[in-house]
Design an enzyme around this catalytic site. Structure first.
Site, PDB file in Angstrom:
ATOM      1  CG  ASP A 187      34.388  46.220  31.132  1.00 28.12           C
ATOM      2  OD1 ASP A 187      33.754  45.981  32.183  1.00 28.12           O
ATOM      3  OD2 ASP A 187      35.437  46.899  31.090  1.00 28.12           O
TER       4      ASP A 187
ATOM      5  CD  GLU B 130      33.446  49.060  39.953  1.00 28.98           C
ATOM      6  OE1 GLU B 130      34.605  48.932  39.498  1.00 28.98           O
ATOM      7  OE2 GLU B 130      32.672  48.094  40.114  1.00 28.98           O
TER       8      GLU B 130
END
Ligand SMILES: Cc1ncc(COP(=O)(O)O)c(C=O)c1O
Ligand SMILES: Cc1ncc(COP(=O)(O)O)c(C=O)c1O
Lengths: 409, 255, 409, 255
Positions: free
Chosen positions: B59, B48
């Site tokens: 994140d 990815e």
């Protein structure tokens, strides 16, 4: 709003899967509270005993005469406990958190006003509290940090990105996805994923509900215009909400013109042409971003207006032409602030002063038997460091230098 | 359904597949190129590629920093897509894009999906796009055979998992725990019951990500999940020892 | 009060002949205003539209539970415009000055609160304004000086004597005898020559009038005790006034214990034994003075309590045993302040915190079904420099040091 | 009535009398001693000796500073009274005390008045004690023949002047203008009409003080007032040139 949290093309809840369940619950608690008259009553009682609601509507006679136009009325959110309209939102969410049975709250803050308000609410309700604040804002709003800590909150200086409000919001979300079961995120303005924009506006609607009754008492009828500064949009939604139901009341939102729209150093999303539709921080609205969708740095003398996004509800009202948007530059703001202090003995927050600027521009052209209302979202004491700097006050500087020397010993 | 078929096929020969993660333009596209090469050579099944975004809300510190540094270095979306196309041309494993919805939205959902189709990118992971928030995106993706990969979390109810399963394709990305990327996850009993719930909710392959860092983690996942996702760990490695270190690390994961 | 302005053995108007006529006129204007219901109504209207009267009475549930005794209620004068009860007095005198047709006002100030309030009133009423402030106080209360100047007042730093409140008062009198025809002296507390003690108490009486109604609403009957800090005595007279008409309500005035009564470094006039009857600054009361009648230096962490004299009305009530007087040390004050911030999210001014100290000492021994009221005369934001010092806050110091360096460039 | 008689008598030989002012203990009692000697030798008719007070509300910068410096130097009321007694013994002109009421009040009104009588001090000027604020003080003063000297100001109404006249004795101290001691006064038309009002209001001699600084001022007062009061000016002189300079200054005032 539609059931999925949209206002026209704007809003929604663009959240990671881990938060899905919490938002579902939050939405339900919110809807229950909204349908329960006892909840609003409890809210009113709290705000009238812990803060001083209803806040007054002050007829600014000297300013009105000075401009020789419409009668200028000022809605005094500065007289709230903690000194700004932010109190309305945090206290409302505090009551909701009590119902949800959570024991910890987190919040982002820009100017520090929402942080102080949230820390205050947490102390009052006995919640643990962590406040996320961009490092830049921590540095320019130290007094607020001091009070948050004194009230028992942990203040985390966010060192990522532009180190201002948007980054504080990201960091708060990171905390939330980690501690979702125990923690409620007390969002500070009418932005973010649904139901925040609607919920925050609901709590703030108390401002307009009071204001319309007060202006009728003092002036006998509706004002022709209502002015509010627009950061995330909560104080604007607060006073606009009730007047949106009326005909012939023009609503004016004033954004941060910073060093001028042309300079690019501003935070004008709905006036000017620098913003475009986007999706960030969990909602869809007009953002200041580049062609790739990366958020831009914004600028304003008022930390509380220094933000890339704006309430999706305001984007919708803007698109529908129901609210007019203008901007005020940093310099215009200092001028309006100075005039208001000298003429009325009132010290608006730098954020609020943006609304004063636009009202001052338009008042002269309105008949003297008409009224306009400026929403004074907060008081300027908190801004003494910024204001003293802006006025370049020598004896203040000398005072700080001397203090600094004493501390250095 | 190309991605699903591809993975099912690889899965026949491996009792767990490996998906790795890179942030495009961090530390540089050249480094990305080298890292991908080493990953492919050492048997990674799927990569990815994260197109950086200025607000990487989901994140943790490592990947967030990679996003912001990449952008600070001037990375543009167009470059990311060119690089992705190049990788897909160069290596015959599956490549996906991971990014936040605003990047897709600004590029144009149809345009981006067409571009993926043209470039042989097989799927998209958009952590901040819930299944009911863009009909256009999902219908287009399905139409063009680009897998919109959706996510399960420990907080997802069985009911919710069913809904998600219906909207997504390719595989299900199961985040191992609450929180953001990067921190170690406890693969304990709770985790097992969670994975069992996931299995019951979908026929799709299960990828497990968030805090999968080493050989032991992978061993622990083997037999329970179909795909192990290595995210922040390789970025840490490249930061610490440079791209050259990646190959050995990957090689050691399943050996 | 008797026609010559005495309260028992206390009060009077010991003024130079040059002021005789002005005081005669002032006394008459005051008496007319007092007899004219329209005046009080105008005052109420002003205070409810420009400030936020009635100020709330807050039930401090967390503190009440913490001490496990009487229910603690807090009268929120901090929510007044300008942040303290001082607003009540200046606005009332402002209306009187308008009636007298004078165009200039002067005022003394200690903490700076009265100075800010007076400057605010002057801006609102369009009067010229000069504020006298001891140099020591100018240095420790710079933020207030900044705001006074921004509101258009001239602030004069008084460099004579102890360079604190009493010297500012002397200097204000010197200005007054010089400009007596054009100027009104807005005395800041319930001291000074008659009619000031009575007049200031009258304007402040609004506090007690609201409080008794509010406590009856919330608690159903009178409180058992009412606490107020005592500098000059205006906030104490304000809340005590109405309760003096009731039976069974004990009134407690709390003076500045400074570093402890024994240390001699305090400002306790009515509790302790260091004060004696005297006549200075135009009135007769208990003063901290030596055997010759020279005034002594006083000490308190709270600039607003740091004064040699006290309201003659309070001296009379003290002599009659109608008010009990206690003192709180600087250290006790910081503790009470800290606890109040953390438990209730409320920041009392250092002056007000003195009243909290005594209430906290006594609450545990009172039954939980009884109520006590603390008069929170003002908010503590203004004291951030003093409070940060007292708490020795490192990041605050670092912040000031950094600012100082930037300014030095 | 000794003070009144004494002044009336001197007035026969002078068309204006001189009253001077010192602050006790400033700059020192020795300096006071020398200053008084020079004043007497140069024909001053009456001296008001100010007992310093920490709150000299009615005094301007010069005398205020003298008060505070004297106290800072440790001056006590007892020393002032001893010094006053010494002066009254040493020189045969009239001596008065000027001070604020708190000094009298703390010493004891009867005690202070008795002490004045014993020490041959002839009057008291208490600027912050209005006639109706201490019966005891006025009755005692009259009883012991110590003149309570009261004050007229331009702001005093005719009616008020009458009241004041009845309560006081010795002479009337007319302050030349609004304000505190020290600044120059304009002895203009308004001043004349004011003095005429004073004359009409009382039989007593009129002393004029506040800002009387030189020969011209005295000349201007001659024929209008009975006594000219030199206050701050001699203190300025002593500060600038020392006690020795006083004699010449005084000598020049009426010459
Ligand atoms: C006083 C004040 N006004 C306005 C704002 C802007 O927020 P909003 O647009 O949500 O009212 C802030 C934000 O901190 C604020 O502190
Ligand atoms: C907040 C506050 N409380 C109390 C006082 C003391 O004054 P008073 O005793 O007249 O209320 C002051 C004086 O400045 C003050 O600022």
């Amino acid at each position: 709003m539609t059931k999925d949290g949209y206002f026209g093309n704007w809003g929604g809840a663009f959240i990671p899967e881990v938060l899905h369940q919490t938002f579902k619950e939050l939405g339900e608690y919110y809807r229950q509270a909204k349908e329960d008259p006892a909840f609003w009553q409890e809210y009113l009682d709290l705000m009238s005993t812990y803060s001083c609601r209803p806040t007054p509507l002050t007829h600014a006679r000297n300013l009105s005469n000075h401009f020789g136009g419409a009668q200028i009325y000022i809605k005094r959110e500065d007289l709230n406990h903690t000194g700004a309209h932010k109190a309305n939102n945090v206290m409302g969410q505090g009551l909701l958190v009590k119902r949800m049975g959570k024991k910890r709250v987190i919040a982002e803050t820009g100017a520090g006003q929402h942080g102080v308000a949230a820390a205050t609410m947490a102390a009052k309700f006995g919640f643990d509290c962590t406040i996320y604040m961009g490092e830049v804002d921590v540095l320019r709003q130290r007094p607020n940090v001091f009070w948050m800590e004194k009230m028992g909150a942990t203040v985390v200086a966010v060192k990522d990105g532009s180190r201002t409000l948007k980054d504080a919001i990201n960091e708060a979300f990171r905390d939330w996805v980690t501690n979702v079961d125990t923690t409620h995120y007390v969002f500070g303005t009418a932005c973010g994923p649904a139901p925040f924009p609607e919920m925050v506006s609901w709590f703030q609607s108390i401002v307009g509900i009071e204001a319309i009754e007060q202006i009728h008492t003092h002036h006998g009828r509706n004002p022709v215009r209502v002015y509010a500064c627009v950061g995330g949009g909560s104080n604007a939604m607060g006073i606009f909400g009730r007047f949106l139901l009326e005909n012939g009341v023009e609503l004016v939102g004033v954004e941060a013109g910073g060093q001028g729209i042309a300079s690019g150093r501003h935070a004008a999303r709905l006036c000017g042409t620098d913003a475009s539709p986007g999706v960030a921080q969990g909602y869809r609205t007009m953002f200041l971003q580049n062609g790739d969708g990366q958020m831009l740095e914004t600028h304003s003398v008022a930390a509380g207006l220094d933000y890339v996004g704006v309430s999706p509800i305001l984007s919708d009202l803007w698109e529908q032409g129901k609210v007019r948007f203008e901007s005020a530059t940093d310099d215009e703001v200092m001028e309006a602030l100075d005039l208001t202090m000298k003429k009325e003995g009132i010290i608006p927050a730098l954020e609020s002063a943006h609304a004063f600027v636009q009202a001052f521009k338009e008042a002269p052209d309105l008949p003297a038997d008409e009224a306009i209302i400026i929403n004074m979202s907060g008081r300027g004491d908190k801004d003494i460091f910024t204001i003293a700097d802006a006025f370049n006050d020598p004896s203040w500087k000398e005072f700080i230098i001397r203090r600094g020397r004493e501390y250095s010993k | 359904m190309q991605l699903e078929d591809y993975l099912k096929d690889r899965r026949k020969h491996q009792n767990i597949l490996l998906m790795t993660h890179i942030v495009l333009g961090y530390p540089s596209f050249d480094a990305n190129r080298e890292v991908v090469r080493q990953m492919v050579e050492n048997g990674v099944d799927c990569i990815e590629m994260q197109i950086p975004f200025s607000e990487p809300m989901a994140d943790g510190p490592v990947i967030m920093k990679a996003n912001l540094d990449s952008l600070a270095g001037g990375t543009r979306v167009a470059e990311c897509l060119d690089f992705g196309a190049e990788m897909a041309r160069t290596h015959d494993i599956a490549f996906l894009y991971m990014t936040y919805y605003n990047i897709v939205f600004k590029y144009g959902e149809e345009q981006l999906i067409e571009r993926c189709a043209a470039d042989n990118i097989q799927g998209l992971i958009i952590p901040d796009l819930p299944p009911d928030h863009s009909e256009l995106f999902f219908s287009q993706a399905h139409a063009k055979g680009i897998a919109p990969i959706l996510i399960y979390s420990p907080t997802s109810s069985d009911q919710r998992m069913k809904e998600v399963d219906e909207a997504g394709s390719g595989f299900i990305y199961c985040v191992a725990r609450r929180g953001v990327t990067g921190n170690k996850s406890e693969l304990n009993v709770d985790f097992d019951t969670y994975l069992q719930r996931c299995r019951r909710a979908t026929e799709k392959m299960l990828a497990v990500g968030f805090g999968i860092q080493n050989h032991d983690d992978i061993a622990a996942l083997t037999g329970k999940a179909d795909i192990a996702v290595i995210g922040s760990e390789t970025i840490r490695l490249v930061d610490a020892e440079g791209p050259a270190a990646v190959g050995g690390f990957i090689a050691g994961l399943r050996s």
